[in-house]
Design an enzyme around this catalytic site. Structure first.
Site, PDB file in Angstrom:
ATOM      1  N   HIS A 152       0.825  -1.222   0.000  1.00 59.92           N
ATOM      2  CA  HIS A 152       0.000   0.000   0.000  1.00 59.92           C
ATOM      3  C   HIS A 152       0.859   1.273   0.000  1.00 59.92           C
ATOM      4  CE1 HIS A 152      -3.053  -2.864   0.674  1.00 59.92           C
ATOM      5  NE2 HIS A 152      -3.045  -2.881   1.992  1.00 59.92           N
ATOM      6  N   LYS A 168      -1.192  24.110   4.526  1.00 60.09           N
ATOM      7  CA  LYS A 168      -0.916  24.989   5.659  1.00 60.09           C
ATOM      8  C   LYS A 168      -0.109  26.182   5.167  1.00 60.09           C
ATOM      9  CE  LYS A 168      -0.948  21.630   9.334  1.00 60.09           C
ATOM     10  NZ  LYS A 168      -0.186  21.094  10.450  1.00 60.09           N
TER      11      LYS A 168
HETATM   12  O1  LIG Z   1      -4.406  -4.884   3.372  1.00 62.04           O
HETATM   13  C1  LIG Z   1      -4.649  -4.580   4.523  1.00 62.04           C
HETATM   14  O2  LIG Z   1      -5.283  -3.417   4.740  1.00 62.04           O
HETATM   15  C2  LIG Z   1      -5.988  -3.202   5.955  1.00 62.04           C
HETATM   16  C3  LIG Z   1      -6.231  -1.697   6.028  1.00 62.04           C
HETATM   17  O3  LIG Z   1      -7.050  -1.307   4.977  1.00 62.04           O
HETATM   18  P1  LIG Z   1      -7.886   0.037   5.084  1.00 62.04           P
HETATM   19  O4  LIG Z   1      -8.489   0.200   3.753  1.00 62.04           O
HETATM   20  O5  LIG Z   1      -8.889  -0.178   6.170  1.00 62.04           O
HETATM   21  O6  LIG Z   1      -6.926   1.103   5.447  1.00 62.04           O
HETATM   22  C4  LIG Z   1      -5.206  -3.676   7.162  1.00 62.04           C
HETATM   23  O7  LIG Z   1      -6.016  -3.602   8.313  1.00 62.04           O
HETATM   24  C5  LIG Z   1      -4.777  -5.110   6.936  1.00 62.04           C
HETATM   25  O8  LIG Z   1      -3.917  -5.501   7.993  1.00 62.04           O
HETATM   26  C6  LIG Z   1      -4.042  -5.276   5.633  1.00 62.04           C
HETATM   27  O9  LIG Z   1      -3.857  -6.661   5.373  1.00 62.04           O
END
Ligand SMILES: O=C1O[C@H](COP(=O)(O)O)[C@@H](O)[C@H](O)[C@H]1O
Ligand code: NDP
Length: 477
Positions: free
Chosen positions: A279, A409
């Site tokens: 991510h 900001k």
């Molecule tokens: O891929 C994952 O993402 C989630 C967080 O996703 P979000 O869209 O809620 O920010 C994370 O909780 C998880 O551990 C992970 O495998």
């Protein structure tokens, strides 16, 4: 029937309501821009691992929302859940219904009627023959002459190779019909560079790259999708987005809950593989990459690969790891686990734009708040006559979640008779500005992209490889 680039494309007008047909028409114009084939007709979506956590929390609700908005139409779409668990069609529908609370009862019932369940194992032909029969019977009864088959692997990656082999052997869209076969695979796509490459080779022997959709749901988030627009459609940012003006960039993910029942999975991977390698690196790419030649998926992904290739090896002294207190109380986590639940790393990009600017990527579970944001901190003003340093620098913040927002900001004159300065904000909070707009869930958007054949927001094989390469020392060290 339209003829486009050697492809025959069926154009079947279904009876739709006006909002659905206007969405279809805006899709058609986008498809034309991206040179995607325009297509309609019989579509089957198979959710493998339908009994699992992701399927019930994300995949089926996303399909429901697409249905509710008219992107998936009764009479055109057929959804099949597949898993080993012994369930009836109604058993699966009941599980899904529990995650659609608050939705219109009429829509939910109509949606659930599109869903069937097939039970079978992930490595024997019998179950997949049954699955293929279910799909083929529907296609024959639909009689549109097309066969679009989308397989969503909501499964542990250990079973991807055998499941893909089964799909390849038993369930491909027949060449006698117009259509395609596409496979969505979930992260983690491996534990490190070698295992990611091995998985890629196994899947690559079975499917072409344009049939494989490696999903990273952060790429479906509204403000992540906005990054390219923001950077490349605003003259304001073009001259600022570089080492001359930017002091550092922080990309931060924090969650206010721990492993939340997924300790067994998490402990094998840790926060770097769970969040940073995928991510946060994807967000990093969109923040740091050069302008792509066009919005075509290959052009965008080429630029992402290029910037990742410019990242220097991460220095040990620029890595901080931690584990939250109480992590080992989770019964699925071993008592002696030293898996990190928090990590902060610094990426340094060796190129003309970013030399000397640290990109600080931080991720942690069980912290004091839930937030994901990008903070671009600008350098101090040279020759400052207002002595405003004490008030802080210019900062541009893009909050991905919760409550999507962008704010800048700035130092301004404090209103009043005195010539005093203070920090204030130019604030674009989506909740205020776009009150009537429902921001789509990431999974909704990405599933729709897969149906449209748009790989822009999916991870290409070479991109995955270089992502792992960027963090290889810290994941294997
Ligand atoms: O891929 C994952 O993402 C989630 C967080 O996703 P979000 O869209 O809620 O920010 C994370 O909780 C998880 O551990 C992970 O495998
Ligand atoms: N859950 C989440 O929030 C997220 C999950 N993911 C990814 O999505 C995928 C699915 O996740 P999730 O739904 O949580 O996983 P689950 O552990 O819930 O597994 C999904 C289904 O797969 C089958 N299964 C589980 N373990 C095995 C095994 N060892 N061998 C064969 N089949 C098995 C089970 O179905 P049955 O026994 O009925 O066949 C299970 O219901 C994973 O790759 C995960 O990393 C990604 C982001 C977020």
């Amino acid at each position: 029937v339209l003829l486009k680039e050697g492809k025959i494309i069926l154009f079947v007008m279904a009876g739709t309501d006006s909002s659905a047909s206007s969405r279809q028409s805006s899709f058609n114009s986008l498809a034309k821009d991206l040179e995607l084939p325009l297509e309609q007709g019989c579509l089957t979506i198979v959710v493998l691992g339908a009994s699992g956590d992701l399927a019930k929390k994300k995949t089926f609700p996303a399909l429901y929302h697409l249905f509710e908005q008219g992107f998936l139409q009764s009479g055109e779409v057929h959804i099949v859940g597949y898993a080993r668990t012994n369930l009836s069609d109604d058993g699966l529908r009941g599980r899904i219904r529990a995650y659609l609370k608050g939705a219109s009862e009429e829509h939910v019932s109509e949606f659930l009627q599109l869903i069937k369940y097939v039970s079978g194992s992930y490595d024997s032909g019998e179950g997949f023959e049954k699955l293929n029969k279910e799909i083929s019977d529907y296609e024959m009864s639909n009689n549109s002459g097309s066969s679009r088959r989308l397989f969503y692997l909501a499964l542990p990656p250990s079973v991807y190779p055998s499941v893909c082999k089964m799909i390849r052997t038993y369930c491909m869209s027949p060449t006698s019909r117009f259509g395609w076969t596409r496979v969505i695979v979930e992260k983690p796509f491996g534990r490190d560079l070698d295992s990611a490459e091995e998985l890629s080779s196994q899947l690559g022997e079975l499917f072409e790259e344009d049939q494989l959709y490696r999903i990273d749901h952060y790429l479906g988030k509204e403000l992540v999708q906005n990054l390219l627009v923001l950077r490349f459609a605003n003259r304001l940012f073009l001259p600022l987005w570089n080492r001359d003006n930017v002091d550092n960039i922080q990309i931060v993910f924090r969650e206010d809950f721990g492993t939340d029942g997924r300790g067994g999975y998490f402990d094998q991977y840790g926060i770097i593989r769970d969040i940073i390698q995928n991510h946060l690196l994807q967000v990093f790419c969109l923040v740091a990459m050069e302008k792509p030649v066009s919005l075509k998926p290959e052009h965008i992904r080429d630029e992402k690969v290029k910037v990742l290739q410019s990242v220097n090896p991460i220095k040990d002294e620029e890595v901080v790891l931690g584990q939250y207190q109480g992590y080992k109380d989770d019964p699925t986590v071993p008592d002696d686990s030293n898996t990190p639940t928090f990590a902060s790393i610094v990426l340094r990009v060796h190129n003309e734009r970013w030399e000397g600017v640290p990109f600080i990527l931080k991720a942690g579970k069980a912290l004091n708040s839930r937030k994901a944001e990008i903070r671009v901190q600008f350098k101090d003003v040279p020759g400052d006559i207002f002595k405003c340093k004490k008030q802080g620098r210019n900062e541009f913040v893009i909050r991905l979640q919760p409550s999507e927002a962008m704010y800048m900001k700035l130092t301004v004159k404090k209103p009043g008779l005195e010539m005093a300065t203070e920090q204030s904000e130019l604030d674009l909070s989506y909740g205020m500005r776009y009150q009537d707009v429902k921001i789509p869930e990431a999974y909704e958007r990405l599933i729709l992209d897969t149906i449209r054949g748009d790989q822009q927001h999916f991870v290409r094989r070479d991109e995955l490889k270089v992502c792992f390469h960027s963090v290889t020392d810290i994941v294997s060290g």
